[in-house]
Design a protein around this motif. Structure first.
Motif, PDB file in Angstrom:
ATOM      1  N   LEU A 172      10.507 -15.553  12.660  1.00 33.23           N
ATOM      2  CA  LEU A 172       9.619 -16.268  11.734  1.00 33.23           C
ATOM      3  C   LEU A 172       9.967 -15.974  10.288  1.00 33.23           C
ATOM      4  O   LEU A 172      10.325 -14.843   9.932  1.00 33.23           O
ATOM      5  N   LEU A 173       9.849 -16.990   9.467  1.00 32.65           N
ATOM      6  CA  LEU A 173      10.006 -16.864   8.020  1.00 32.65           C
ATOM      7  C   LEU A 173       8.740 -17.388   7.362  1.00 32.65           C
ATOM      8  O   LEU A 173       8.281 -18.485   7.693  1.00 32.65           O
ATOM      9  N   GLU A 174       8.202 -16.630   6.443  1.00 36.72           N
ATOM     10  CA  GLU A 174       6.972 -17.016   5.756  1.00 36.72           C
ATOM     11  C   GLU A 174       5.890 -17.423   6.741  1.00 36.72           C
ATOM     12  O   GLU A 174       5.160 -18.405   6.537  1.00 36.72           O
ATOM     13  N   GLY A 175       5.824 -16.706   7.846  1.00 43.80           N
ATOM     14  CA  GLY A 175       4.782 -16.926   8.847  1.00 43.80           C
ATOM     15  C   GLY A 175       5.040 -18.067   9.800  1.00 43.80           C
ATOM     16  O   GLY A 175       4.269 -18.270  10.739  1.00 43.80           O
ATOM     17  N   ALA A 176       6.136 -18.817   9.593  1.00 43.16           N
ATOM     18  CA  ALA A 176       6.400 -19.986  10.445  1.00 43.16           C
ATOM     19  C   ALA A 176       7.520 -19.689  11.432  1.00 43.16           C
ATOM     20  O   ALA A 176       8.571 -19.168  11.044  1.00 43.16           O
ATOM     21  N   PRO A 177       7.326 -20.019  12.697  1.00 50.34           N
ATOM     22  CA  PRO A 177       8.392 -19.787  13.675  1.00 50.34           C
ATOM     23  C   PRO A 177       9.519 -20.803  13.474  1.00 50.34           C
ATOM     24  O   PRO A 177       9.329 -21.991  13.678  1.00 50.34           O
ATOM     25  N   VAL A 178      10.688 -20.313  13.070  1.00 52.79           N
ATOM     26  CA  VAL A 178      11.807 -21.212  12.762  1.00 52.79           C
ATOM     27  C   VAL A 178      12.904 -21.142  13.816  1.00 52.79           C
ATOM     28  O   VAL A 178      13.768 -22.016  13.877  1.00 52.79           O
ATOM     29  N   ILE A 179      12.867 -20.103  14.632  1.00 53.46           N
ATOM     30  CA  ILE A 179      13.808 -19.973  15.749  1.00 53.46           C
ATOM     31  C   ILE A 179      13.020 -19.523  16.969  1.00 53.46           C
ATOM     32  O   ILE A 179      12.149 -18.653  16.867  1.00 53.46           O
ATOM     33  N   GLY A 180      13.310 -20.138  18.110  1.00 51.60           N
ATOM     34  CA  GLY A 180      12.688 -19.709  19.362  1.00 51.60           C
ATOM     35  C   GLY A 180      13.693 -19.805  20.494  1.00 51.60           C
ATOM     36  O   GLY A 180      14.444 -20.784  20.568  1.00 51.60           O
ATOM     37  N   VAL A 181      13.728 -18.785  21.333  1.00 50.85           N
ATOM     38  CA  VAL A 181      14.568 -18.831  22.535  1.00 50.85           C
ATOM     39  C   VAL A 181      13.754 -18.281  23.705  1.00 50.85           C
ATOM     40  O   VAL A 181      13.134 -17.218  23.604  1.00 50.85           O
ATOM     41  N   ILE A 182      13.735 -19.047  24.789  1.00 52.45           N
ATOM     42  CA  ILE A 182      13.022 -18.674  26.012  1.00 52.45           C
ATOM     43  C   ILE A 182      14.025 -18.706  27.154  1.00 52.45           C
ATOM     44  O   ILE A 182      14.717 -19.708  27.338  1.00 52.45           O
TER      45      ILE A 182
END
Lengths: 342, 342
Positions: free
Chosen positions: A136-146
């Motif tokens: 997360l950057l500045e509270g926002a999830p910008v990368i996700g891997v599941i």
């Protein structure tokens, strides 16, 4: 602290992808080892309690589940800390060790990890379990891997680079064209929901509010005093992370849930948003027809997710998604999951 | 007609395994083709109706789903008829063409096939869809093969030869030792159930009876006037066939459902029984504590399945399973699905 400007998203994404695969391999090895008799069968239960998380560590002590969870979390944390020592790390373990109930993720570059989502599924070796890694950057999830190793499924996304299944199939899967939201949504929609662990049988308990909402969504159109939604199907998988991933795939049209924590949803939200989905709050506002539809707060504990949609001849994708949000809000109850300082 | 004695089960099993893989490949190709834009998105709904099946063929006309279903059924039927011309063949298509509502499977060697189970899942490309192929002798499913191509899972069993995942992992997965049923079952159990298509919102409708039963199973032990079952998790996948397969794996402890037809359950029952599971009727008898627990009739439309279990120090596997059946019966309502001449 590091500045957001210093972050090379492409580098972080490649690292996160490999890390999720490596961590998924640990989960895969662990359930296979159990099948070979290495490890007791330990259906450790998180009993019904408001204070689920703090109770959990004790209940898990000595269990195979606990060992797997701790081993994978330690592995992921170690890998991140050696590669990106200046980044923050937030996981369930850190939280349960006594952090306050404040929002856990600030403005700085932060990793948010669930080493093993779908606890009950993993314990019973039902395939819907996974590792979930978000940045997360500045509270926002910008990368996700599941990574869901039993099913050979890896979901991933990086802001601006699309969302993917197994790095080869772009999400949503149906995209030539992406279907618009059904015109009578929630009719025609697959509705995903979870029974959760709060099973108190008291008037107006979360269990009763949830079930009332589920039945409204499911009942025939003329039923439930006009609230019948006649959804196409009702699904419960036991994994918030995978619910979000299947929304990103386009398989689930609607996911509605309360009670999750940051690590349960951060990676899924990154993937769903990058795929074109909408995530807002589960709890209906005073006027569902006109209220502004706010972007979700990752730590809000209340989530309503709508799949990526295409434009129709009469409305844009976003209009269709917002229409669906309002129709869901008209059929669901408020859930009582708080963030003390929210 | 051929005699049962003439059947070489090993030969039939090898044939069924290859056939399910080939048919699964057709399903896999079909959903991938849809992702590439070949085929409209057609969320054809089987509307709520007592007479779901006869309505289906019309509703499906011209849809991608219908084409896939018909193509795969025609392929499977053709393969079986050319290899085993004397065997009977029972499928949903044959039934909906106007067969009576009698039990469809007699004493002779019979194939019972669902070319595409998990209709709604397939339509929305949620991975829980499969092809299901059963072979029955004297009315009993002795061979079952289920192929779920999106998840790369093949479940198979032949009487006397064990039940298997992907031909390599014996079912149930946990077998060193096989866990006994939880001592306070249904507490500790994963409970699988389906909302189904009958969504009529009338007092005592199947929807209401189901939901009342689900809530009993889920609620805290002290709740629901003593009926609270506090199951470990509630799951709904939208595929009866895969519900049974995951019971055979040991992932689901209990599956309870009404309304299915022979092709929805025949292969799953073969696999679950061979793995050591118990399948009986969903509807509670007058005295759940003492009633004899009868083996399921494949065409009964009412199913209660219990996973394979191990012995405990105080009871045999079968005793633990029967105890679990009785505890479920005490918590569920009668469902109203009939077989006119049953």
């Amino acid at each position: 602290m590091p500045q957001t400007d210093d972050v090379n998203l492409e580098e972080v994404y490649a690292f996160a992808l490999q890390l999720a695969k490596d961590a998924g391999k640990l989960l895969d090895d662990a359930w296979r080892a159990r099948c070979n008799g290495d490890g007791l069968v330990d259906q450790v239960e998180k009993e019904s309690s408001v204070d689920i998380v703090t109770q959990t560590d004790e209940a898990r002590a000595g269990s195979h589940y606990s060992r797997t969870f701790k081993d994978v979390e330690a592995f992921v944390k170690m890998k991140i800390e050696s590669r990106f020592p200046a980044h923050h790390f937030v996981g369930e373990e850190a939280y349960s060790k006594g952090a306050s109930r404040d929002y856990l993720i600030g403005q700085d570059p932060t990793w948010c990890v669930d080493p093993l989502d779908g606890t009950v599924n993993y314990t019973h070796i039902f395939p819907m379990f996974c590792v979930s890694i978000a940045f997360l950057l500045e509270g926002a999830p910008v990368i996700g891997v599941i990574n869901a190793p039993f099913m050979h499924q890896t979901f991933s996304a990086c802001r601006g680079k699309g969302a993917w299944l197994n790095e080869t199939q772009r999400l949503p899967l149906l995209r030539n064209p992406i279907p618009p939201m059904p015109k009578d949504a929630p009719k025609g929609c697959v509705f995903s929901c979870e029974w959760g662990k709060d099973r108190r049988d008291r008037p107006d308990s979360n269990l009763h509010r949830k079930v009332e909402s589920f039945v409204n969504m499911a009942a025939e159109i003329s039923g439930r005093g006009g609230k019948g939604g006649m959804v196409h199907g009702v699904r419960s998988l036991g994994s918030a992370t995978l619910d979000l991933a299947y929304c990103a795939m386009g398989s689930f049209d609607i996911w509605w849930e309360g009670g999750c924590w940051e690590w349960d949803v951060a990676a899924g939200i990154a993937i769903l948003q990058e795929a074109g989905g909408l995530v807002t709050t589960a709890n209906p506002p005073e006027d569902p027809d006109t209220a502004k539809i706010e972007e979700v707060k990752v730590g809000s504990r209340l989530y309503l997710a709508i799949r990526p949609a295409g434009d129709s001849p009469t409305e844009t994708a976003r209009q269709g998604q917002e229409r669906t949000v309002r129709e869901v809000w008209k059929r669901v109850r408020h859930l009582d999951y708080v963030r003390p300082d929210a």
